[in-house]
Design a protein around this motif. Structure first.
Motif, short mmCIF file in Angstrom:
data_model
loop_
_atom_site.label_atom_id
_atom_site.label_comp_id
_atom_site.label_asym_id
_atom_site.label_seq_id
_atom_site.Cartn_x
_atom_site.Cartn_y
_atom_site.Cartn_z
N ALA A 235 -6.36 12.73 36.96
CA ALA A 235 -5.21 12.24 36.20
C ALA A 235 -5.56 12.16 34.73
O ALA A 235 -6.56 11.54 34.35
CB ALA A 235 -4.78 10.87 36.72
N ALA A 236 -4.76 12.81 33.91
CA ALA A 236 -4.95 12.70 32.47
C ALA A 236 -4.42 11.34 32.01
O ALA A 236 -3.44 10.83 32.54
CB ALA A 236 -4.20 13.82 31.76
N ARG A 237 -5.07 10.75 31.03
CA ARG A 237 -4.57 9.49 30.48
C ARG A 237 -3.24 9.72 29.79
O ARG A 237 -3.02 10.76 29.15
CB ARG A 237 -5.57 8.91 29.47
N ALA A 245 -6.86 16.81 27.31
CA ALA A 245 -7.18 16.67 28.73
C ALA A 245 -7.84 17.91 29.31
O ALA A 245 -8.71 17.81 30.19
CB ALA A 245 -5.91 16.35 29.53
N LEU A 246 -7.44 19.08 28.80
CA LEU A 246 -7.95 20.34 29.35
C LEU A 246 -9.05 20.95 28.49
O LEU A 246 -9.60 22.00 28.86
CB LEU A 246 -6.80 21.35 29.48
N VAL A 254 -15.56 15.25 32.73
CA VAL A 254 -15.01 15.01 34.07
C VAL A 254 -15.95 15.56 35.13
O VAL A 254 -16.25 14.90 36.13
CB VAL A 254 -13.61 15.63 34.20
N MET A 255 -16.43 16.80 34.94
CA MET A 255 -17.30 17.42 35.95
C MET A 255 -18.68 16.77 35.99
O MET A 255 -19.27 16.63 37.07
CB MET A 255 -17.40 18.92 35.68
N THR A 256 -19.18 16.34 34.84
CA THR A 256 -20.48 15.66 34.81
C THR A 256 -20.41 14.33 35.54
O THR A 256 -21.39 13.90 36.17
CB THR A 256 -20.93 15.46 33.36
N ALA A 257 -19.27 13.65 35.46
CA ALA A 257 -19.11 12.38 36.16
C ALA A 257 -19.14 12.56 37.68
O ALA A 257 -19.48 11.63 38.42
CB ALA A 257 -17.81 11.71 35.73
N ILE A 258 -18.79 13.76 38.15
CA ILE A 258 -18.89 14.05 39.59
C ILE A 258 -20.33 14.37 39.95
O ILE A 258 -20.89 13.82 40.91
CB ILE A 258 -18.00 15.25 39.98
N ILE A 272 -1.99 21.68 33.69
CA ILE A 272 -1.61 20.27 33.70
C ILE A 272 -0.11 20.20 33.98
O ILE A 272 0.65 21.07 33.54
CB ILE A 272 -1.97 19.60 32.36
N TYR A 273 0.31 19.19 34.74
CA TYR A 273 1.71 19.13 35.14
C TYR A 273 2.13 17.70 35.43
O TYR A 273 1.29 16.82 35.70
CB TYR A 273 1.95 20.00 36.39
N ASN A 274 3.42 17.46 35.35
CA ASN A 274 3.98 16.16 35.71
C ASN A 274 4.03 16.04 37.23
O ASN A 274 4.13 17.04 37.95
CB ASN A 274 5.39 16.01 35.14
#
Length: 398
Positions: A235-237, A245-246, A254-258, A272-274
């Motif tokens: 989820a983007a802030r 976000a991208l 984001v990937m490093t946090a995984i 990215i999408y609603n």
């Protein structure tokens, strides 16, 4: 082949394509109308549950479909804040419930291509790619649909119209049917990478990472080359721009946090999408029916939207096949199932991953651990998440 009437299908995504093939196989004449001149290859839903594989088997394309996907037995829940595996669910616990005790993960456009290849070989099927649906009118005996391609226009006359034309459905809007529900404040972002998370960290090919600050869904798809690639969904802030976000910096974070890794991770696609939770107020208006995203949309956590849409397609064709006296049953069944299973389950799935209250969060994750440790609890959990229970519930609705 006996002419049992003419069905016009708007939308040649997986729902419309499957509905068209199932109808043609039962002796209906079919015209399939799709706005796009080519099949949409953009990354979309890619998890096909056991209950849906049964339906793909019913229309006779299961072997070809499985051959272009990944057969996935397990899926994981992780606590991202502590980098620990909370639960691993095993679809093999469904081996007494279904012929397909696994999911297939592959791009939905592959199913569309397989089905369109079948349709194009059938004499009573007309596939119109690059044609847009316009005005719709109907009376007690027929439905008329205006379609156009460039400067060319035509009016199709059919017995029935299936609106399978997505969340922004022209068919639904033409009928003035309300799309009740809400839009989530945050957008969902998708990164596709060649980095092999499964090899590097030992996660299942479908993994959910709970984190009150930044949850992540991680799953592997086959890719057109069948070499595999991973999708990272988060989820983007609300205060982030799409570019932020991208962007490379945030994507790497984001990937490093995984899973930390100093090596560069190639990104193959970004989107990215609603995200919405909505259900049409009506699934049927006279001779016109709605199915798939035209009838309901939901957040993608759990991969239920596409699967429910394919279920809509087969339920709709089976209902017409059974006779006009049962037509109202389609709405009773499919609208109820979407509200009771898909909307509720996908909202619960999101809450489970983003929960911020420490006590509630611990309770939710501990419950997943408890379920994963008991075969019967796993079986019950998997029957619901794979929509097998929804099939039973649907059959109970007269």
């Amino acid at each position: 082949m006996t002419d049992r009437g003419h069905i016009i299908v708007a939308g040649a995504g997986p729902v419309g394509a499957v509905a068209a093939l199932a109808a043609a196989q039962r002796g209906f004449r079919v015209t399939l109308v799709e706005r796009g001149a080519e099949i949409d290859h953009a990354p979309r839903a890619a998890t096909f549950h056991p209950s849906t594989l049964e339906l793909i088997d019913e229309i006779g394309v299961i072997d070809e479909f499985v051959s272009v996907g990944l057969v996935c037995r397990y899926f994981d829940f992780w606590d991202k804040t502590t980098e620990t595996l909370v639960a691993r669910m095993d679809h093999d616990n469904l081996r007494d419930d279904t012929k397909f005790p696994y999911v297939v993960q592959t791009e939905q456009h592959k199913l569309v291509r397989i089905v369109l290849d079948r349709l194009e070989k059938m004499s009573d099927v007309d596939v119109r790619l690059g044609w847009s649906v316009g005005e719709i009118s109907q009376d007690s005996e027929r439905v008329e649909v205006s379609i156009s391609s460039g400067d060319e226009t035509e009016v199709l006359t059919g017995d029935w119209l299936f609106g399978c034309d997505g969340g922004r459905s022209t068919v639904r809007k033409a009928l003035g049917i309300e799309f009740d529900g809400y839009t989530w404040p945050e957008r969902f972002a998708v990164l596709t990478t060649s980095y092999d998370f499964g090899t590097e960290m030992g996660c299942a090919t479908r993994s959910y990472f709970a984190d009150p600050d930044q949850w992540v869904n991680l799953f592997k798809v086959a890719g057109d080359d069948l070499r595999g690639r991973w999708r990272v969904v988060f989820a983007a802030r609300p205060d982030q721009t799409d570019e932020e976000a991208l962007g490379d910096e945030h994507a790497a974070r984001v990937m490093t946090a995984i899973h930390p890794d100093e090596r560069p991770r190639e990104l193959l696609h970004r989107n990215i999408y609603n995200v919405h939770q909505r259900v049409a107020a009506e699934f049927r208006r006279g001779r016109v029916f709605l199915a798939g995203d035209a009838a309901h949309v939901n957040n993608p956590i759990g991969g239920l939207g596409l699967n429910c849409g394919v279920h809509d397609a087969l339920e709709l064709v089976r209902t017409l096949d059974a006779g006009p006296s049962l037509l109202d049953r389609y709405e009773r069944r499919r609208r109820t199932i979407n509200i009771e299973f898909v909307q509720q389950q996908t909202v619960d799935n999101k809450k489970r991953l983003e929960e911020k209250d420490p006590e509630v969060r611990k309770e939710r994750l501990d419950r997943l651990t408890e379920i994963s440790a008991d075969r019967q609890l796993q079986r019950a959990f998997l029957r619901r998440t794979s929509l097998l229970d929804s099939v039973v519930r649907s059959a109970e609705i007269a």
